[in-house]
Design an enzyme around this catalytic site. Structure first.
Site, PDB file in Angstrom:
ATOM      1  CG  ASP A  15      -1.518   1.223   1.209  1.00 17.03           C
ATOM      2  OD1 ASP A  15      -2.748   1.635   0.678  1.00 17.03           O
ATOM      3  OD2 ASP A  15      -1.612   2.106   2.608  1.00 17.03           O
ATOM      4  CB  SER A  16       0.659   4.200  -0.793  1.00 19.17           C
ATOM      5  OG  SER A  16      -0.904   4.730  -0.279  1.00 19.17           O
ATOM      6  CB  CYS A  78      -2.990   0.895  -2.317  1.00 19.55           C
ATOM      7  SG  CYS A  78      -3.097   2.886  -3.092  1.00 19.55           S
ATOM      8  CD  GLU A 157      -2.586   8.600   6.796  1.00 15.11           C
ATOM      9  OE1 GLU A 157      -0.555   9.306   6.256  1.00 15.11           O
ATOM     10  OE2 GLU A 157      -1.765   7.485   5.969  1.00 15.11           O
ATOM     11  CB  CYS A 189      -9.941   5.736  -0.526  1.00 15.35           C
ATOM     12  SG  CYS A 189      -8.720   6.516   0.257  1.00 15.35           S
ATOM     13  CG  HIS A 191      -6.478   5.402   4.906  1.00 16.74           C
ATOM     14  ND1 HIS A 191      -6.100   5.762   4.396  1.00 16.74           N
ATOM     15  CD2 HIS A 191      -5.413   7.091   5.703  1.00 16.74           C
ATOM     16  CE1 HIS A 191      -4.394   5.651   4.167  1.00 16.74           C
ATOM     17  NE2 HIS A 191      -3.920   6.298   5.202  1.00 16.74           N
TER      18      HIS A 191
HETATM   19  N1  DGL Z   1      -3.950   4.191  -0.021  1.00 18.35           N
HETATM   20  C1  DGL Z   1      -4.727   4.676  -0.883  1.00 18.35           C
HETATM   21  C2  DGL Z   1      -6.178   4.587  -1.240  1.00 18.35           C
HETATM   22  O1  DGL Z   1      -6.390   3.637  -0.974  1.00 18.35           O
HETATM   23  C3  DGL Z   1      -4.537   6.366   0.090  1.00 18.35           C
HETATM   24  C4  DGL Z   1      -3.843   6.590   0.760  1.00 18.35           C
HETATM   25  C5  DGL Z   1      -3.300   7.273   0.022  1.00 18.35           C
HETATM   26  O2  DGL Z   1      -3.900   8.522  -1.004  1.00 18.35           O
HETATM   27  O3  DGL Z   1      -2.008   7.399  -0.750  1.00 18.35           O
HETATM   28  O4  DGL Z   1      -6.919   5.057  -2.354  1.00 18.35           O
END
Ligand code: DGL
Length: 270
Positions: A15-16, A78, A157, A189, A191
């Site tokens: 993931d990011s 992600c 976050e 997403c 989060h």
């Molecule tokens: N993990 C990203 C998503 O699910 C959210 C966080 C980011 O923008 O990197 O889209």
């Protein structure tokens, strides 16, 4: 490596940043004997506001890193990365690669009765049209209301989920829902499941919120079964390793808050 030995290799997840831990948690529950290597690209997050070329390049590097760790499959945990890069990754690597979009779309389609689904995601995910496409492929008569919510990730976050400012922002983003008979909201997403209660309170109990993490874990199990890659050795404790591209301490703190588990062994990969 012999195919039967591959079953003992770990599952790779990337993931990011920390968000993909919501997917990992469900995979740990569904597949308690599997080792997992998690990579969070914390140096280059967020992916949600970047363009497709950039995200694709990052994703290729992330999968290459996980392959060095001898993973037998990769989960793109992600949504933005799945939206922009899943097809390209599948063309570029021979191991099975699973994203999160199909799972979430499937669950939303199963849930809706009005045929009207809202999708919330980062700017990148919404602009890519990937959820809209997946939903309409499943049922061409659906009405899809895509809404990008770029402020949700930083609010989560920063630990501001309960803050009144967050409530105001949720109301603002979801204002247009009033114009549609939406009965299902897809949290597209990593989060957003962490804002589940706040969103549910605002939209009311008539609307169901779905996310992809649980369905995705089910799909991982199916895929491993199908590819005969399942680790059925139930006699040892699974190993979980975490790597990040920046600031392991911050990842550990935020990750433990998001994830509710102790994260051991967070390594730095630069
Ligand atoms: N993990 C990203 C998503 O699910 C959210 C966080 C980011 O923008 O990197 O889209």
């Amino acid at each position: 490596m012999h195919h039967s030995d591959l079953a003992f290799c770990p599952i790779g997840i990337f993931d990011s940043g920390v968000g993909g831990l919501t997917v990992m948690r469900q995979v740990m529950k569904a597949l308690p004997h599997e080792d997992i290597v998690y990579f969070g690209d914390t140096a280059r997050l967020p992916y949600g506001n970047k363009g497709q070329e950039t995200v694709m390049r990052y994703c290729l590097e992330n999968v290459s890193f996980l392959l060095e760790k001898k993973v037998k499959m990769v989960i793109v945990a992600c949504n933005t990365a799945t939206a922009f890069a899943l097809d390209h990754l599948r063309q570029s690597f021979s191991i099975p690669i699973l994203g999160v979009i199909e799972s979430g779309a499937q669950k939303a389609v199963e849930n809706t009765k009005t045929g009207c689904i809202a999708v919330l995601g980062t700017r990148g995910t919404i602009q890519s049209g990937a959820y809209q496409k997946a939903l309409q492929q499943a049922d061409p008569y659906l009405t899809v209301v895509p809404i990008s919510c770029p402020l949700f990730v930083p609010l989560v976050e920063e630990g501001m989920g309960e803050h009144p400012a967050t409530e105001m922002i949720i109301r603002e983003y979801l204002r247009e829902l009033r114009d549609y008979p939406v009965d299902t909201i897809l949290l597209g997403c990593t989060h957003y499941p962490l804002l589940y209660h706040q969103i549910q309170t605002i939209v009311g109990n008539e609307i169901t919120l779905v996310d992809s993490a649980t369905t995705c874990a089910g799909k991982v199990a199916e895929l491993l079964q199908y590819e005969t890659l399942m680790n059925n050795q139930g006699n040892s404790l699974p190993q979980y390793q975490y790597y990040v591209s920046d600031d392991p301490v911050k990842f550990q703190e935020l990750g433990e808050r998001v994830f509710g588990h102790y994260l051991e062994q967070v390594g730095l990969q630069v």
